[in-house]
Design an enzyme around this catalytic site. Structure first.
Site, short mmCIF file in Angstrom:
data_model
loop_
_atom_site.label_atom_id
_atom_site.label_comp_id
_atom_site.label_asym_id
_atom_site.label_seq_id
_atom_site.Cartn_x
_atom_site.Cartn_y
_atom_site.Cartn_z
CD GLU A 66 15.37 -38.23 -6.78
OE1 GLU A 66 15.91 -38.30 -5.68
OE2 GLU A 66 14.69 -39.14 -7.26
CD GLU B 30 18.88 -43.82 -4.20
OE1 GLU B 30 18.38 -44.94 -4.08
OE2 GLU B 30 18.25 -42.84 -4.63
#
Ligand SMILES: *[C@@H]1O[C@H](CO)[C@@H](O)[C@H](O)[C@H]1NC(C)=O
Ligand SMILES: CC(=O)N[C@H]1CO[C@H](CO)[C@@H](O)[C@@H]1O
Length: 313
Positions: free
Chosen positions: A139, A134
């Site tokens: 974020e 990932e």
């Protein structure tokens, strides 16, 4: 024979000269987001107080809106949430295609802000996670900047402590999801306007990821500073300057740790990170879930506004 080997030598020189030049394969803007992405009306895997809706619902409630060079994706900001429901309506979209070696650029005017928000732009193979790895590009939670770019993998993938090839700083060197509650190997960006209210007040900016078999780089260009080739038919990342985050493969077999990835854009609320008791800020109202349920007006700024996404390969 000589001619052939001469030709091959020339061809390999040309390959080297080509360097980090990529050609555009996808230009995504406005309504085009609805072709490039599929809507995921799934149960939030991170236990957010959120109800991911399907495309028809999102469009009927104007939670997504695509027109011209604008694509807006937001959480509902008008309804009180029923206690027995999954949570506040929101949207999660995943690209239909997957990508390996590529550059992806994200021109973002506004990102979700507000207490309890947990937005993300990231790349992943969800099937069998974390085996396919990932890459988190944008974020954060609860308006707390700056942004961090992070890799998550299975065991046996670490980063060197060296920071000479990036402007950010390491939060953790081990990418292993089993270490420190899946914190991942993350780079804290130096620019305070890389996330949340500061990002929005500055008109946003452009995020870019370059992924090759040897390295991954993430750049953040505040509004008005992006290289001129971003958005054109080809880009040369060698000319983009030092990235905010640099992840080399010297201690990590990228071929084994990273599969072909989908691009995902999500906006969850509360949940495992944003809503954790030691993370949800004391300055925010009520508890995270109670705020989500009862204060729809607190989510008026909980929206993404994308000018475009471009993919180059
Ligand atoms: C839907 O959202 C867009 C973007 O925020 C806005 O411009 C438009 O007026 C909205 N449409 C309706 C019917 O509310
Ligand atoms: C609910 C949801 O899909 N959350 C995801 C949003 O993005 C981050 C990646 O940065 C994932 O870790 C979450 O699982």
């Amino acid at each position: 024979m000589q001619l052939t080997s001469g030709f091959l030598a020339l061809a390999s020189v040309l390959t080297v000269v080509k360097g980090a030049t990529y050609s555009r394969t996808d230009r995504v803007a406005g309504e085009g987001f609805n072709d490039f992405f599929e809507y995921q009306a799934i149960q939030d895997p991170t236990n957010g107080r959120v109800n991911y809706v399907d495309q028809a619902t999102a469009q009927a409630q104007n939670l997504t809106y695509g027109h011209g060079d604008t694509f807006v994706l937001r959480a509902d900001s008008t309804n009180v949430v029923a206690p027995g429901s999954r949570g506040r309506n929101s949207v999660r979209i995943r690209s239909r295609q997957t990508f390996t070696t590529h550059v992806a650029t994200f021109d973002i005017r506004h990102m979700p802000q507000g207490c309890g928000t947990w937005p993300a732009v990231w790349e992943v193979l969800e099937d069998g996670w974390p085996v396919g790895g990932e890459t988190d590009i944008v974020e954060g939670v609860n308006d707390q900047g700056p942004n961090a770019a992070t890799l998550h993998t299975t065991s046996g993938c670490t980063m060197p402590a060296d920071t000479s090839q990036m402007t950010g700083t390491w939060k953790q060197l081990d990418c292993d999801w089993l270490v420190n509650g899946n914190a991942g190997c993350g780079v804290r960006m130096s620019n305070p306007n890389s996330y949340g209210p500061g990002f929005n007040a500055n008109g946003g900016g452009v995020y870019a990821l370059e992924r090759t078999p040897r390295e991954m780089k993430v750049w953040f260009f505040p509004r008005g500073t992006a290289p001129a080739d971003i958005g054109s038919d080809s880009v040369n990342t060698d000319a983009w300057g030092t990235p905010a985050a640099y992840f080399p493969s010297t201690q990590c077999d990228f071929g084994a740790k990273f599969a072909a990835h989908n691009i995902i854009i999500n906006l969850t609320l509360c949940g495992d990170w944003a809503g954790a008791g030691n993370v949800y800020p004391a300055s925010c109202p009520q508890s995270c879930i109670s705020n989500v349920d009862n204060n729809p007006g607190a989510f008026r700024e909980a929206f993404w506004d994308f000018a475009s996404i471009n993919v180059y390969q």
